[in-house]
Enzyme design. Sequence first.
Site, PDB file in Angstrom:
ATOM      1  N   ASP A 188       0.886  -1.138  -0.212  1.00 42.72           N
ATOM      2  CA  ASP A 188       0.122   0.056  -0.109  1.00 42.72           C
ATOM      3  C   ASP A 188       0.890   1.366  -0.002  1.00 42.72           C
ATOM      4  OD1 ASP A 188      -2.601   1.290   0.450  1.00 42.72           O
ATOM      5  OD2 ASP A 188      -1.661   2.114   2.038  1.00 42.72           O
ATOM      6  N   GLU A 272      -1.383  -0.885  -5.652  1.00 46.70           N
ATOM      7  CA  GLU A 272      -2.679  -0.647  -6.123  1.00 46.70           C
ATOM      8  C   GLU A 272      -2.306   0.735  -7.137  1.00 46.70           C
ATOM      9  OE1 GLU A 272      -7.153   0.483  -4.341  1.00 46.70           O
ATOM     10  OE2 GLU A 272      -5.072   0.799  -3.028  1.00 46.70           O
ATOM     11  N   ASP A 355      -3.567   0.814   6.614  1.00 49.15           N
ATOM     12  CA  ASP A 355      -2.629   0.387   5.570  1.00 49.15           C
ATOM     13  C   ASP A 355      -2.092  -0.830   5.338  1.00 49.15           C
ATOM     14  OD1 ASP A 355      -2.544   3.300   5.050  1.00 49.15           O
ATOM     15  OD2 ASP A 355      -0.808   3.596   6.336  1.00 49.15           O
TER      16      ASP A 355
END
Length: 371
Positions: A188, A272, A355
């Site tokens: 993340d 991501e 996170d």
Amino acid sequence: MSVNYVTRGYCVPLYPDCLQRIMLAKTFGCVRLVFNHFLDVQKNNLINQGHIYTKNEISHMLTLMKKDGQFSFLKEVDSVALQSSCENLNWAFMKFFNEHKGFPRFKKKGYYSTYTAKNNNNCIRTGNNCIRLPKIGWVKTKLYQKIEGHIQRVTVIDHGDGNYSLSICATDVPVETLPSTGKRIGIDVGISELLTLSNGDIYDNKRFYASTLDKLIVQQQKLSRMIKGSNNYERQRRKVHKLHKKIRNQRTDYYHKLSKQLIEDYDVIAVETLDIKSMMNGKVSNLNLSDASWSRFLYMLKYKAEWYGKRFIRINQYEPTSQKCHVCGYINKGVKELSIREWECRQCGAKHNRDINAAINIIKAANIATL
Ligand SMILES: [Zn+2]
């Protein structure tokens, strides 16, 4: 283990002698002149005709310009550098039209500037801590590592503070792939921390140059109080410039080490895809965001994965990775708010760090995508 053949860049310092400095200054001057001249031409054409000239038209105009007695000095410098200058201008216009970037700006003397030379007919060669550049000759350098593969082009950089460096682009560079570890990781990419891994490891962003950053803020404040154009201002501007450069180098260094480490440790790395623009417009501070330079770090991860035979996977940004409980799949819409760092799942009671939970969902999504 096998060998991959890749395109890669090398960055080396340049130590030109007195005469070479003069020739470099001439080249940068001509490159700047050509750029500014055609920017003016294009600007006028855009106003009067509603369009810009094509690349070929500009290239033809450049040939005519060199024949014009007034500009005959252009013949003294590397002609490829002048062509590249026109290409750069064209590229800047394409960015302006297609990517809504700012209108191309005139180049000023005494600032960071670059020119590109191409390796036509093997005119660029390396020797023992020296490199041969077209029209400049053999220039002293420091080759920290052997330049492998085929040199395609080089970019000469004038840092505007008396220092020069060279960025070398080489093709067909052999790279040995790294052994498989059988491990996969989700990452993340964040604001408060640079990276949060699905195994709970956290890499923070500023610790490596926080002290330089403090210095920079002090020096920048000093600069803002000085009279623009004065000698003191100029001296201070260089000081600030140097600190910027230091921060840039420290950050690049850190990113290189960190990305290499991750590629060594894991076979599959999933991140991501970030919608950086919408975050920029949101509540997140612009300074933090640009400071993190995510996109550059992710780019390093991507090409290193290719080089060393690993996999880099980007997860669709519409995946609700932050809101989804990784244990039971419950979607907690309340977590959308960025200030929420910890939360508890209403359905299964699992306690989450925002996170780490997101990073676990990222690697889960990657596992599904690569089944
Ligand atoms: Zn749950």
